[in-house]
Design a protein around this motif. Structure first.
Motif, mmCIF file in Angstrom:
data_model
loop_
_atom_site.group_PDB
_atom_site.id
_atom_site.type_symbol
_atom_site.label_atom_id
_atom_site.label_comp_id
_atom_site.label_asym_id
_atom_site.label_seq_id
_atom_site.Cartn_x
_atom_site.Cartn_y
_atom_site.Cartn_z
ATOM 1 N N SER A 248 0.800 -1.224 0.000
ATOM 2 C CA SER A 248 0.000 0.000 0.000
ATOM 3 C C SER A 248 0.833 1.274 0.000
ATOM 4 N N GLN A 249 2.096 1.185 -0.436
ATOM 5 C CA GLN A 249 2.901 2.397 -0.508
ATOM 6 C C GLN A 249 3.540 2.595 -1.878
ATOM 7 N N TRP A 250 3.104 1.802 -2.865
ATOM 8 C CA TRP A 250 3.675 1.919 -4.207
ATOM 9 C C TRP A 250 3.413 3.278 -4.834
ATOM 10 N N PHE A 251 2.388 4.002 -4.376
ATOM 11 C CA PHE A 251 2.069 5.308 -4.950
ATOM 12 C C PHE A 251 2.784 6.459 -4.231
ATOM 13 N N SER A 252 3.592 6.161 -3.211
ATOM 14 C CA SER A 252 4.343 7.204 -2.512
ATOM 15 C C SER A 252 5.440 7.772 -3.409
ATOM 16 N N PRO A 253 5.770 9.060 -3.270
ATOM 17 C CA PRO A 253 6.833 9.653 -4.092
ATOM 18 C C PRO A 253 8.163 8.925 -3.945
ATOM 19 N N ARG A 254 8.455 8.455 -2.714
ATOM 20 C CA ARG A 254 9.717 7.738 -2.477
ATOM 21 C C ARG A 254 9.452 6.483 -1.646
ATOM 22 N N LEU A 255 10.116 5.412 -2.008
ATOM 23 C CA LEU A 255 10.100 4.188 -1.205
ATOM 24 C C LEU A 255 11.454 4.094 -0.505
ATOM 25 N N ILE A 256 11.421 4.106 0.811
ATOM 26 C CA ILE A 256 12.656 4.084 1.589
ATOM 27 C C ILE A 256 12.792 2.722 2.264
ATOM 28 N N PHE A 257 13.854 2.011 1.935
ATOM 29 C CA PHE A 257 14.125 0.704 2.535
ATOM 30 C C PHE A 257 15.381 0.819 3.390
ATOM 31 N N ASP A 258 15.228 0.575 4.672
ATOM 32 C CA ASP A 258 16.339 0.670 5.613
ATOM 33 C C ASP A 258 16.567 -0.689 6.252
ATOM 34 N N ASN A 259 17.585 -1.398 5.762
ATOM 35 C CA ASN A 259 17.889 -2.741 6.252
ATOM 36 C C ASN A 259 16.650 -3.631 6.150
ATOM 37 N N THR A 260 16.027 -3.591 4.980
ATOM 38 C CA THR A 260 14.758 -4.283 4.722
ATOM 39 C C THR A 260 15.010 -5.625 4.042
ATOM 40 N N PRO A 261 14.288 -6.686 4.450
ATOM 41 C CA PRO A 261 14.451 -7.982 3.774
ATOM 42 C C PRO A 261 14.154 -7.880 2.285
ATOM 43 N N ASN A 274 4.585 -2.578 -11.730
ATOM 44 C CA ASN A 274 3.609 -3.449 -12.407
ATOM 45 C C ASN A 274 4.285 -4.659 -13.036
ATOM 46 N N ILE A 275 5.067 -5.363 -12.234
ATOM 47 C CA ILE A 275 5.826 -6.510 -12.733
ATOM 48 C C ILE A 275 5.675 -7.681 -11.774
ATOM 49 N N GLU A 276 6.135 -8.859 -12.221
ATOM 50 C CA GLU A 276 6.272 -10.021 -11.349
ATOM 51 C C GLU A 276 7.750 -10.393 -11.301
ATOM 52 N N ILE A 277 8.291 -10.511 -10.102
ATOM 53 C CA ILE A 277 9.707 -10.800 -9.923
ATOM 54 C C ILE A 277 9.878 -12.222 -9.402
ATOM 55 N N SER A 278 10.720 -12.996 -10.079
ATOM 56 C CA SER A 278 11.047 -14.356 -9.643
ATOM 57 C C SER A 278 12.474 -14.359 -9.115
ATOM 58 N N LEU A 279 12.644 -14.938 -7.932
ATOM 59 C CA LEU A 279 13.951 -14.995 -7.282
ATOM 60 C C LEU A 279 14.444 -16.430 -7.298
ATOM 61 N N SER A 280 15.647 -16.667 -7.811
ATOM 62 C CA SER A 280 16.189 -18.027 -7.860
ATOM 63 C C SER A 280 16.374 -18.572 -6.453
ATOM 64 N N SER A 281 16.299 -19.890 -6.331
ATOM 65 C CA SER A 281 16.304 -20.544 -5.021
ATOM 66 C C SER A 281 17.620 -20.366 -4.252
ATOM 67 N N ASN A 282 18.714 -20.029 -4.944
ATOM 68 C CA ASN A 282 19.995 -19.878 -4.239
ATOM 69 C C ASN A 282 20.235 -18.453 -3.740
ATOM 70 N N ILE A 283 19.215 -17.599 -3.812
ATOM 71 C CA ILE A 283 19.294 -16.251 -3.240
ATOM 72 C C ILE A 283 18.332 -16.172 -2.066
ATOM 73 N N SER A 284 18.838 -15.797 -0.906
ATOM 74 C CA SER A 284 18.001 -15.749 0.292
ATOM 75 C C SER A 284 17.047 -14.559 0.246
ATOM 76 N N PRO A 285 15.747 -14.802 0.377
ATOM 77 C CA PRO A 285 14.783 -13.692 0.409
ATOM 78 C C PRO A 285 14.885 -12.873 1.690
ATOM 79 N N GLU A 286 15.640 -13.394 2.674
ATOM 80 C CA GLU A 286 15.804 -12.690 3.938
ATOM 81 C C GLU A 286 17.002 -11.728 3.926
ATOM 82 N N LYS A 287 17.785 -11.749 2.859
ATOM 83 C CA LYS A 287 18.917 -10.833 2.761
ATOM 84 C C LYS A 287 18.414 -9.403 2.858
ATOM 85 N N ARG A 288 19.154 -8.560 3.599
ATOM 86 C CA ARG A 288 18.677 -7.205 3.862
ATOM 87 C C ARG A 288 19.441 -6.175 3.038
ATOM 88 N N LEU A 289 18.678 -5.159 2.584
ATOM 89 C CA LEU A 289 19.250 -4.090 1.771
ATOM 90 C C LEU A 289 18.741 -2.741 2.257
#
Length: 325
Positions: A248-261, A274-289
């Motif tokens: 519910s924040q895709w319409f915000s002017p800025r998306l701020i990710f602070d150590n976010t999974p 407006n896309i679908e993203i597929s993540l390969s199994s050898n990349i951890s979805p819990e990695k933070r950015l």
């Protein structure tokens, strides 16, 4: 295509309100793709100045007033704002072009319908006649009766929209999608129904919603921070616990990710672009950015993420595949 041919197309569409829906949709996409074409501007103004409309001045006035009341766009992102009005056709049609969206309404019976459209990469913010606020994501369409005065407040959605519904216990607010109908009294939620998507989805932020459809054995009631999805192929439905803020924040002017999974970032980016993203199994979805997203093109953003992580990416239309580098 010559100016004469373009004028013939525009003039024909709005002289014939009974034009088949598939042709009208093609015309709408055609107009959106040419929103900065000065030749189109000249054609619209020429028709505005010289066409003699059989509709009365009172009908034109009511149509314009209804349009202003129902299409108040308090913000449209990205491009400079410009407004063109095209009216006085056989069915007293009024068009508005604003930034990245297109809206049309007809002021004569039998059907007085408003259509809101957004182009790819644009977000429109609108207030419906009942006071409900709607953020319409790119490549989306929202239709509703211009009167909006029946026992129910009905809209039809293709694409994605976030709704803040004005509470009215006597008049339920209903959103129709391909296979689903969402009914609320007063709440905030996100609904997604893109043609390229693998599912239809509803995510509840506040209040409650009731979801029904021919492929559901019984209606499903959502609570805040729950996500309902219906698979387009299998027609299987599921409800899961989520953080509604990611939807519910895709319409915000800025998306701020602070150590976010990474998994939460992906959800936000899917909505934003407006896309679908597929993540390969050898990349951890819990990695933070940590990063900030404004209005960068998707490819530029993926390059930034590649510099922060050891990944490769491939963009194929509305789908993105991320693999280990």
């Amino acid at each position: 295509m010559s100016k004469t041919e373009r004028k013939r197309i525009i003039d024909y569409i709005f002289r014939h309100p009974d034009t088949p829906e598939d042709i009208r949709q093609q015309f709408e996409r055609w107009m959106l793709a040419r929103e900065h074409d000065s030749g189109i501007d000249e054609i619209l103004w020429d028709i505005w100045e010289h066409h003699a409309a059989p509709a009365s001045e009172e009908e034109d006035r009511r149509g314009l007033e209804r349009l202003r009341a129902s299409l108040r766009a308090s913000r449209v992102r990205t491009l400079p704002r410009r407004v063109l009005r095209y009216a006085g056709m056989a069915a007293a049609v009024v068009l508005v072009f604003l930034g990245g969206y297109f809206a049309a309404t007809q002021t004569l019976a039998p059907e007085k319908e408003v259509t809101l459209l957004t182009a790819k990469g644009h977000v429109g913010e609108f207030t419906l006649p009942d006071g409900t606020k709607v953020w319409l994501n790119g490549e989306s369409r929202l239709k509703y009766n211009a009167e909006f005065s029946g026992r129910t407040r009905d809209v039809a959605l293709t694409g994605e929209a976030f709704f803040e519904v004005r509470k009215d216990t006597l008049r339920p607010f209903r959103v129709s999608m391909n296979d689903l109908q969402v009914e609320v009294l007063g709440t905030s939620f996100d609904a997604m129904n893109y043609a390229f998507g693998s599912s239809e989805e509803v995510v509840l932020k506040t209040g409650s919603v009731k979801i029904s459809g021919e492929h559901l054995r019984s209606p499903v009631t959502l609570r805040p921070d729950e996500r309902f999805s219906l698979n387009r192929l299998s027609k299987r439905a599921c409800v899961e616990k989520v953080d509604a803020r990611n939807y519910s924040q895709w319409f915000s002017p800025r998306l701020i990710f602070d150590n976010t999974p990474l998994k939460d970032i992906i959800i936000n980016l899917e909505r934003r672009y407006n896309i679908e993203i597929s993540l390969s199994s050898n990349i951890s979805p819990e990695k933070r950015l940590s990063l900030v997203v404004c209005h960068e093109p998707l490819e530029d953003l993926m390059e930034v993420m590649s510099s922060l992580m050891s990944i490769r990416y491939r963009i194929d239309g509305n789908r993105v595949l991320i693999t280990q580098r």
